[in-house]
Scaffold this motif. Structure first.
Motif, PDB file in Angstrom:
ATOM      1  N   LYS A 117       0.843  -1.205   0.000  1.00 53.50           N
ATOM      2  CA  LYS A 117       0.000   0.000   0.000  1.00 53.50           C
ATOM      3  C   LYS A 117       0.874   1.251   0.000  1.00 53.50           C
ATOM      4  O   LYS A 117       0.656   2.165  -0.806  1.00 53.50           O
ATOM      5  N   ASP A 121       1.313   3.976  -3.044  1.00 53.45           N
ATOM      6  CA  ASP A 121       1.082   5.404  -2.794  1.00 53.45           C
ATOM      7  C   ASP A 121       2.296   6.228  -3.223  1.00 53.45           C
ATOM      8  O   ASP A 121       2.152   7.301  -3.815  1.00 53.45           O
ATOM      9  N   ASP A 124       2.398   6.384  -6.937  1.00 52.74           N
ATOM     10  CA  ASP A 124       1.419   7.353  -7.445  1.00 52.74           C
ATOM     11  C   ASP A 124       1.999   8.768  -7.439  1.00 52.74           C
ATOM     12  O   ASP A 124       1.810   9.535  -8.396  1.00 52.74           O
TER      13      ASP A 124
END
Length: 161
Positions: A117, A121, A124
């Motif tokens: 996760k 992130d 991104d």
């Protein structure tokens, strides 16, 4: 016969003294605390040195290497803490190309630490930075590395590069 008994007694006394001093030294020896070390130095010392650094680029490089050592020692939770510091340091980098590649390296280590996760992130944010890179060669190379990193993290992202 008397000389033999005196020598035997002296030998036993020497052994007794040796045993008591050896036991005292053994009892005074520091216990192993389980702190992970690299080249005999606790990794926490390396983290403290990296924290004291002035260059965010150097901090990111140090943090990712320290996290790699934690990963080799099968300590992913400690690696995650160090990599979170790496993300914070990378965000302070002014040059967008250096920032993108520093975050890419950190995201790769996060993937190895099974922190998917946080890795996605980070990827991104790298993707957003890569769209603004002024050099087209850097942009293309960054996008290739981002696609590979998403694949390693088990994510499939469709984006317009």
């Amino acid at each position: 016969m008397r000389k033999i008994w005196i020598r035997l007694l002296a030998g036993c006394l020497a052994v007794l003294i040796n045993l008591t001093t050896t036991s005292a030294v053994w009892a005074a020896a520091p216990k192993k605390t389980g702190d992970p070390k690299f080249q005999g130095i606790p990794l926490q010392c390396y983290i403290s040195l990296a924290d004291a650094g002035n260059s965010p680029e150097a901090k990111v490089a140090a943090y990712t290497e320290i996290a790699g050592q934690y990963l080799e020692l099968q300590r992913p939770d400690q690696a995650k803490k160090v990599l979170e510091k790496s993300i914070l340091a990378a965000n302070d980098i002014v040059n967008p190309s250096l920032k993108a590649f520093a975050l890419l390296d950190t995201a790769g280590r996060l993937t190895k630490a099974s922190q998917l996760k946080l890795a996605t992130d980070t990827l991104d944010s790298v993707l957003a930075i890569s769209k603004e890179l002024p050099d087209p060669v850097d942009r293309v190379f960054a996008n290739i590395k981002i696609a590979q990193a998403y694949g390693e993290a088990g994510m499939r992202r469709v984006s317009s590069f």
